[in-house]
Design an enzyme around this catalytic site. Structure first.
Site, mmCIF file in Angstrom:
data_model
loop_
_atom_site.group_PDB
_atom_site.id
_atom_site.type_symbol
_atom_site.label_atom_id
_atom_site.label_comp_id
_atom_site.label_asym_id
_atom_site.label_seq_id
_atom_site.Cartn_x
_atom_site.Cartn_y
_atom_site.Cartn_z
ATOM 1 N N GLY A 12 0.746 -1.088 0.072
ATOM 2 C CA GLY A 12 0.077 0.207 -0.129
ATOM 3 C C GLY A 12 0.957 1.200 0.048
ATOM 4 C CE LYS A 204 0.217 -12.796 -6.432
ATOM 5 N NZ LYS A 204 0.128 -11.391 -6.106
#
Length: 329
Positions: A12, A204
């Site tokens: 983040g 993924k």
């Protein structure tokens, strides 16, 4: 563009620093020593692509920020159901939530034509609690291919990768995705807008669904798993079953098991995020990685004996690792 990063940890803060460098108004939502360091010194990014420092606003109170255009979620998926108090003060009518999560997202069947349209998965959205906090119509999916870690409070070590693939649940190429992609690219990141992000999700997931629980159960790195003949065979079996489930719910990602394992092998002796969480005593993020695929297999009537066996062991590990010694799970 005004962006709030909720859960401004390693990923983040890295995204927030890049967007700030691109000229966006960025607000990082964090807490503790990491927050204090970012307030004092900004976000220091150490990267083989070049070090830099960004100084976006940082706070522990989203009501100080007010409504934004985008909320970038850097939280683990097992925190989403409780994210409402953090996210709701940031919302206006058109706020998009860019959810950077591993595994099967809570919005998976939102806007998807077919027999499962609008179906809710209890493993990732128990009782609709995640949808209540994060309405699916606000969701923009995000698959992260970057690796970062917090080297110290306020200091992000960028290890490799700059790709953040994004996409709408309904497969449209929306203006909100294109605008966010443009800002990410201006900040030095790759951010392709994928017409069907579900392909990226499954590609993924092939690695996460196998290496993550096995690494935690065996306390082994990805390289150690690849070099162990029987563990490698277990990974292959889990990946093949996962591809069967993906096909059963209408997705055929263009990735072979052999190629996916070879990519993991090149990473070497890396500890998966699940093993790192286990060693730090944090909750294990296994529902979106493993339980969700077992639930999808039940929905589609697809046999997944290997996934079921590993899920039982991993779920027991998750239960016992968070319980006091000797207590009943």
């Amino acid at each position: 563009m005004k962006v709030a990063v909720v859960g401004a940890g390693a990923i983040g803060a890295y995204v927030g620093a890049a967007l700030h460098r691109a000229g966006a108004e960025v607000h990082l939502i964090a807490r503790g020593p990491h927050l204090e360091a970012m307030r004092r010194d900004g976000v220091r990014v150490l990267s083989p692509r070049g070090d830099f420092t960004a100084r976006p606003a940082a706070t522990d109170d989203p009501s100080d920020v007010g409504p934004v255009d985008y909320v970038f979620l850097g939280l683990k998926a097992n925190s989403y159901a409780m994210s409402g108090p953090l996210v709701h003060p940031l919302m206006h009518q058109d706020t998009a939530v860019v959810a950077a999560q591993n595994g099967i997202p809570w919005w998976y069947f939102h806007g998807l034509d077919g027999p499962y349209t609008g179906r809710r998965l209890d493993s990732v959205d128990p009782g609709g609690s995640v949808s209540a906090a994060l309405p699916p119509e606000r969701a923009v999916g995000c698959v992260v291919y970057a690796a970062t870690e917090l080297e110290a409070p306020g200091v992000v070590r960028h290890l490799e990768g700059t790709r953040f693939s994004i996409g709408e649940p309904d497969r449209s190429v929306s203006a909100r995705c294109l605008d966010f992609s443009e800002a990410m690219v201006a900040g030095g990141l790759k951010c392709p807008v994928e017409p069907d992000l579900r392909n990226d999700i499954w590609i993924k997931l092939l690695g996460n669904i196998s290496f993550n629980p096995i690494s935690a159960l065996a306390r082994a790195t990805m390289g150690q798993i690849c070099r162990h003949r029987d563990a490698r065979a277990l990974v292959e079996s889990m990946m093949r079953e996962t591809l069967d489930v993906a096909a059963a719910v209408g997705c055929r990602p263009g990735m072979s098991v052999e190629r996916r394992i070879a990519g993991a092998e090149r990473v070497g002796d890396h500890k998966t995020s699940t093993l790192q969480d286990l060693e730090k005593g944090k909750p294990l993020e296994l529902d979106v990685l493993l339980a969700a695929v077992v639930e999808l297999a039940e929905l589609a009537g697809t046999p997944v004996p290997t996934l079921r066996a590993v899920h039982a062991l991993a779920d027991l590990l998750a239960t016992t690792s968070s319980a006091p010694a000797g207590s009943a799970p």
